[in-house]
Design a protein around this motif. Structure first.
Motif, PDB file in Angstrom:
ATOM      1  N   GLY A 216       0.799  -1.210   0.000  1.00  0.00           N
ATOM      2  CA  GLY A 216       0.000   0.000   0.000  1.00  0.00           C
ATOM      3  C   GLY A 216       0.835   1.264   0.000  1.00  0.00           C
ATOM      4  N   GLY A 217       0.324   2.302  -0.676  1.00  0.00           N
ATOM      5  CA  GLY A 217       1.032   3.566  -0.743  1.00  0.00           C
ATOM      6  C   GLY A 217       2.392   3.421  -1.393  1.00  0.00           C
ATOM      7  N   PHE A 218       3.415   4.042  -0.793  1.00  0.00           N
ATOM      8  CA  PHE A 218       4.788   3.939  -1.283  1.00  0.00           C
ATOM      9  C   PHE A 218       5.600   2.927  -0.475  1.00  0.00           C
ATOM     10  CE2 PHE A 218       4.319   8.535  -2.854  1.00  0.00           C
ATOM     11  CZ  PHE A 218       4.155   8.134  -4.178  1.00  0.00           C
ATOM     12  N   SER A 219       4.940   2.051   0.295  1.00  0.00           N
ATOM     13  CA  SER A 219       5.663   1.098   1.136  1.00  0.00           C
ATOM     14  C   SER A 219       6.450   0.114   0.286  1.00  0.00           C
ATOM     15  CB  SER A 219       4.686   0.331   2.030  1.00  0.00           C
ATOM     16  OG  SER A 219       4.042   1.193   2.937  1.00  0.00           O
TER      17      SER A 219
ATOM     18  N   GLY B  75      -3.691   3.828   5.433  1.00  0.00           N
ATOM     19  CA  GLY B  75      -3.640   2.494   4.851  1.00  0.00           C
ATOM     20  C   GLY B  75      -3.720   1.400   5.904  1.00  0.00           C
ATOM     21  N   TRP B  76      -4.284   0.262   5.510  1.00  0.00           N
ATOM     22  CA  TRP B  76      -4.335  -0.936   6.349  1.00  0.00           C
ATOM     23  C   TRP B  76      -3.814  -2.116   5.550  1.00  0.00           C
ATOM     24  CZ3 TRP B  76      -5.417  -1.452  11.453  1.00  0.00           C
ATOM     25  CH2 TRP B  76      -6.013  -0.361  12.094  1.00  0.00           C
ATOM     26  N   THR B  77      -3.019  -2.951   6.204  1.00  0.00           N
ATOM     27  CA  THR B  77      -2.506  -4.176   5.584  1.00  0.00           C
ATOM     28  C   THR B  77      -2.818  -5.347   6.508  1.00  0.00           C
ATOM     29  OG1 THR B  77      -0.694  -3.005   4.476  1.00  0.00           O
ATOM     30  CG2 THR B  77      -0.465  -5.380   4.744  1.00  0.00           C
ATOM     31  N   LEU B  78      -3.487  -6.365   5.960  1.00  0.00           N
ATOM     32  CA  LEU B  78      -3.804  -7.577   6.705  1.00  0.00           C
ATOM     33  C   LEU B  78      -3.151  -8.770   6.013  1.00  0.00           C
ATOM     34  CD1 LEU B  78      -7.629  -7.075   7.412  1.00  0.00           C
ATOM     35  CD2 LEU B  78      -5.686  -6.436   8.862  1.00  0.00           C
ATOM     36  N   ILE B  79      -2.510  -9.643   6.795  1.00  0.00           N
ATOM     37  CA  ILE B  79      -1.823 -10.813   6.263  1.00  0.00           C
ATOM     38  C   ILE B  79      -2.225 -12.035   7.080  1.00  0.00           C
ATOM     39  CG2 ILE B  79       0.413 -11.924   5.857  1.00  0.00           C
ATOM     40  CD1 ILE B  79       1.622  -9.146   5.592  1.00  0.00           C
ATOM     41  N   GLY B  80      -2.466 -13.144   6.405  1.00  0.00           N
ATOM     42  CA  GLY B  80      -2.699 -14.420   7.069  1.00  0.00           C
ATOM     43  C   GLY B  80      -2.005 -15.524   6.308  1.00  0.00           C
ATOM     44  N   GLY B  81      -1.401 -16.470   7.037  1.00  0.00           N
ATOM     45  CA  GLY B  81      -0.671 -17.525   6.341  1.00  0.00           C
ATOM     46  C   GLY B  81      -0.541 -18.783   7.163  1.00  0.00           C
TER      47      GLY B  81
ATOM     48  N   ASP C 253      -4.036  -5.125   0.965  1.00  0.00           N
ATOM     49  CA  ASP C 253      -3.638  -3.744   1.218  1.00  0.00           C
ATOM     50  C   ASP C 253      -4.790  -2.826   0.832  1.00  0.00           C
ATOM     51  OD1 ASP C 253      -0.714  -3.355   2.046  1.00  0.00           O
ATOM     52  OD2 ASP C 253      -0.555  -4.856   0.458  1.00  0.00           O
ATOM     53  N   LYS C 254      -5.254  -2.042   1.782  1.00  0.00           N
ATOM     54  CA  LYS C 254      -6.325  -1.082   1.514  1.00  0.00           C
ATOM     55  C   LYS C 254      -5.803   0.048   0.644  1.00  0.00           C
ATOM     56  CE  LYS C 254      -9.392   2.145   3.977  1.00  0.00           C
ATOM     57  NZ  LYS C 254      -8.786   3.387   3.422  1.00  0.00           N
ATOM     58  N   GLY C 255      -6.554   0.400  -0.384  1.00  0.00           N
ATOM     59  CA  GLY C 255      -6.144   1.505  -1.242  1.00  0.00           C
ATOM     60  C   GLY C 255      -6.122   2.822  -0.490  1.00  0.00           C
ATOM     61  N   VAL C 256      -5.097   3.630  -0.746  1.00  0.00           N
ATOM     62  CA  VAL C 256      -4.958   4.907  -0.035  1.00  0.00           C
ATOM     63  C   VAL C 256      -5.348   6.093  -0.913  1.00  0.00           C
ATOM     64  CG1 VAL C 256      -3.159   3.984   1.450  1.00  0.00           C
ATOM     65  CG2 VAL C 256      -2.508   5.147  -0.682  1.00  0.00           C
ATOM     66  N   GLY C 257      -5.570   5.856  -2.212  1.00  0.00           N
ATOM     67  CA  GLY C 257      -5.882   6.947  -3.118  1.00  0.00           C
ATOM     68  C   GLY C 257      -7.228   7.588  -2.821  1.00  0.00           C
ATOM     69  N   ASN C 258      -7.315   8.898  -3.101  1.00  0.00           N
ATOM     70  CA  ASN C 258      -8.553   9.643  -2.866  1.00  0.00           C
ATOM     71  C   ASN C 258      -9.017  10.331  -4.139  1.00  0.00           C
ATOM     72  OD1 ASN C 258     -10.609  10.273  -1.085  1.00  0.00           O
ATOM     73  ND2 ASN C 258      -9.637  12.157  -0.346  1.00  0.00           N
ATOM     74  N   GLY C 259      -8.518   9.852  -5.296  1.00  0.00           N
ATOM     75  CA  GLY C 259      -8.958  10.387  -6.568  1.00  0.00           C
ATOM     76  C   GLY C 259      -7.967  11.268  -7.278  1.00  0.00           C
ATOM     77  N   ALA C 260      -6.887  11.692  -6.587  1.00  0.00           N
ATOM     78  CA  ALA C 260      -5.846  12.480  -7.245  1.00  0.00           C
ATOM     79  C   ALA C 260      -4.905  11.583  -8.046  1.00  0.00           C
ATOM     80  CB  ALA C 260      -5.050  13.284  -6.220  1.00  0.00           C
TER      81      ALA C 260
ATOM     82  N   ILE D 260      -4.339   6.890  -8.857  1.00  0.00           N
ATOM     83  CA  ILE D 260      -5.004   5.590  -8.788  1.00  0.00           C
ATOM     84  C   ILE D 260      -4.206   4.673  -7.879  1.00  0.00           C
ATOM     85  CG2 ILE D 260      -5.914   3.635 -10.103  1.00  0.00           C
ATOM     86  CD1 ILE D 260      -6.090   5.461 -12.535  1.00  0.00           C
ATOM     87  N   MET D 261      -4.569   4.652  -6.603  1.00  0.00           N
ATOM     88  CA  MET D 261      -3.934   3.795  -5.599  1.00  0.00           C
ATOM     89  C   MET D 261      -5.037   2.992  -4.935  1.00  0.00           C
ATOM     90  SD  MET D 261      -0.655   4.372  -5.802  1.00  0.00           S
ATOM     91  CE  MET D 261       0.074   3.815  -4.276  1.00  0.00           C
ATOM     92  N   THR D 262      -5.366   1.832  -5.527  1.00  0.00           N
ATOM     93  CA  THR D 262      -6.527   1.052  -5.138  1.00  0.00           C
ATOM     94  C   THR D 262      -6.144  -0.124  -4.237  1.00  0.00           C
ATOM     95  OG1 THR D 262      -6.295  -0.278  -7.145  1.00  0.00           O
ATOM     96  CG2 THR D 262      -7.717   1.669  -7.275  1.00  0.00           C
ATOM     97  N   ASP D 263      -7.172  -0.882  -3.803  1.00  0.00           N
ATOM     98  CA  ASP D 263      -6.936  -2.086  -3.017  1.00  0.00           C
ATOM     99  C   ASP D 263      -6.093  -3.087  -3.801  1.00  0.00           C
ATOM    100  OD1 ASP D 263      -8.700  -0.849  -1.329  1.00  0.00           O
ATOM    101  OD2 ASP D 263     -10.006  -2.577  -1.065  1.00  0.00           O
ATOM    102  N   THR D 264      -5.271  -3.844  -3.054  1.00  0.00           N
ATOM    103  CA  THR D 264      -4.430  -4.871  -3.664  1.00  0.00           C
ATOM    104  C   THR D 264      -4.595  -6.172  -2.894  1.00  0.00           C
ATOM    105  OG1 THR D 264      -2.788  -3.230  -4.379  1.00  0.00           O
ATOM    106  CG2 THR D 264      -2.070  -5.512  -4.289  1.00  0.00           C
ATOM    107  N   TRP D 265      -4.790  -7.260  -3.640  1.00  0.00           N
ATOM    108  CA  TRP D 265      -4.862  -8.604  -3.071  1.00  0.00           C
ATOM    109  C   TRP D 265      -3.667  -9.407  -3.557  1.00  0.00           C
ATOM    110  CZ3 TRP D 265      -8.515 -10.115   0.446  1.00  0.00           C
ATOM    111  CH2 TRP D 265      -9.621  -9.276   0.594  1.00  0.00           C
ATOM    112  N   SER D 266      -2.957 -10.055  -2.624  1.00  0.00           N
ATOM    113  CA  SER D 266      -1.726 -10.772  -2.974  1.00  0.00           C
ATOM    114  C   SER D 266      -1.732 -12.182  -2.411  1.00  0.00           C
ATOM    115  CB  SER D 266      -0.495 -10.032  -2.442  1.00  0.00           C
ATOM    116  OG  SER D 266      -0.478  -8.682  -2.855  1.00  0.00           O
TER     117      SER D 266
END
Length: 384
Positions: free
Chosen positions: A26-29, A289-295, A313-320, A322-328
């Motif tokens: 998420g974000g620039f992490s 941003g929020w990041t959740l991991i399970g394994g 990873d929860k998307g952090v973008g607010n429309g300025a 495109i930083m959307t949700d990510t599933w990995s």
């Protein structure tokens, strides 16, 4: 009672699986300092590795027209080095290095044309590409005490972080650099190695960067001349808080997970000044941003353990932008070989669709369909 061989395998899985193959965080992490090395009970441990990430984010439409531009997100590599020394039964310290934040984008001809057609408000510079990264050099110590069947850990330390930024545009090239800014981390943990059980809460402070640099004019050479002129900038990279849990659940099996909050809402803008021009800024207006991991991990043989994990990873973008949700989904293995242990892994991410608009601070309207990102990672661990 968990047998010795299973205990060793479960602990190896912790290192092999929870290092989080960050396909597209998420974000620039980017990377995370390996402070887990402080839980090793040997006299000294050294680990070094690298993660290669291939993100494939591109625009589907630009200002309502179908886009044929190549993906604008560029490949990058994240190094990670950690060295731990045990001073006494109750005290250990580790030195770490990684790249915690970064970004690299190069825009195609349609995106450049749309940016140029937008005119020149403070937020538009007709960008060809932007790139930045931060290096973190840290020292963290762990003071631990026996408590019940395990040990209670108090972790704390500091780090130095630098910052390098480069933006190429129609008007010229901006370079900014902050050699050093300082932060800290602290946490508390509890572990019972016999059951591969561990719980930890870790906080990392935010960093304020004040950077100096220069601007080399291109289209503005008639106004500013062709020689570089002075520039400076400032911005904030976020604080974070992470809760990590793991436990052996059956002979040869481990489950783990984590939840992390990152204060990306502090990154409203990157502000900078160029001598001879009005103040400028890059707009982000991000949300937290929020990041959740399970394994789950499993010990297959005396020398081989494997793991599989899922990450959101929860998307952090607010429309300025495109930083959307990510599933990995990531997979890894820990293999005893030579004097140490080889840890390898890979992952794939799905970047959900999204859009940006001028009404929310973007330089032009655009949409992106669901995209994919890929990563490979390898490291080697030696204990003394």
């Amino acid at each position: 009672m968990v047998s010795k061989i299973i205990t060793r395998g479960l602990l190896a899985l912790t290192a092999a699986g929870v290092w989080q193959t960050q396909v597209h965080a998420g974000g620039f992490s980017w990377g995370e300092a390996n402070t887990d090395i402080l839980y090793e009970r040997g006299n000294a441990t050294v680990q070094a590795g690298v993660t290669y990430v291939n993100p494939r984010r591109d625009f589907d439409t630009i200002n309502g027209a179908s886009s044929s531009d190549d993906p604008f997100s560029q490949d990058y590599a994240i190094p990670n080095v950690a060295a731990m020394g045990r001073i006494s039964e109750s005290l250990a310290c580790a030195f770490t290095y990684t790249k915690p934040y970064g970004g690299d984008s190069k825009y195609g001809p349609q995106a450049r044309a749309a940016d140029q057609a937008a005119g020149l408000p403070a937020s538009s510079n007709y960008y060809f590409g932007k790139k930045f990264h931060a290096n973190e050099y840290g020292a963290t110590c762990d003071v631990s005490f026996e408590m019940g069947k395990g040990r209670l850990h108090f972790l704390g330390g500091g780090f130095m972080q630098d910052f390098t930024y480069k933006a190429e545009s129609f008007f010229g090239t901006l370079r900014l650099e902050d050699d050093s800014a300082f932060g800290y981390r602290f946490g508390i943990g509890y572990d019972i190695p016999e059951y591969a059980l561990r719980a930890q809460l870790m906080y990392r402070s935010q960093i304020e960067h004040k950077a100096d640099g220069d601007f080399t004019p291109l289209a503005l050479a008639g106004l500013l001349g062709s020689a570089p002129v002075a520039a400076d900038g400032h911005g904030t990279l976020p604080q974070s808080l992470k809760l990590s849990l793991q436990s052996g659940v059956a002979p040869g099996w481990l489950v783990y997970g984590s939840a992390e909050w990152t204060d990306w809402s502090v990154l409203k803008t990157l502000d900078y000044n160029i001598a001879g021009l009005p103040p400028q800024q890059d707009q982000y207006n991000w949300k937290d941003g929020w990041t959740l991991i399970g394994g789950v991990g499993h010990q297959f043989t005396d020398k081989i353990a494997g793991t599989l994990n899922v990450r959101w990873d929860k998307g952090v973008g607010n429309g300025a932008d495109i930083m959307t949700d990510t599933w990995s989904v990531g997979a890894g293995a820990a293999i005893d070989c030579g004097p140490g242990q080889l840890r390898i892994g890979g992952g794939v991410s799905y970047l959900t669709s999204g859009s940006q608009s001028t009404a929310k601070g973007a330089n032009f309207n655009a949409t992106a369909n669901g995209d994919w990102a890929y990563a490979l990672t390898a490291s080697y661990n030696i204990k003394f």
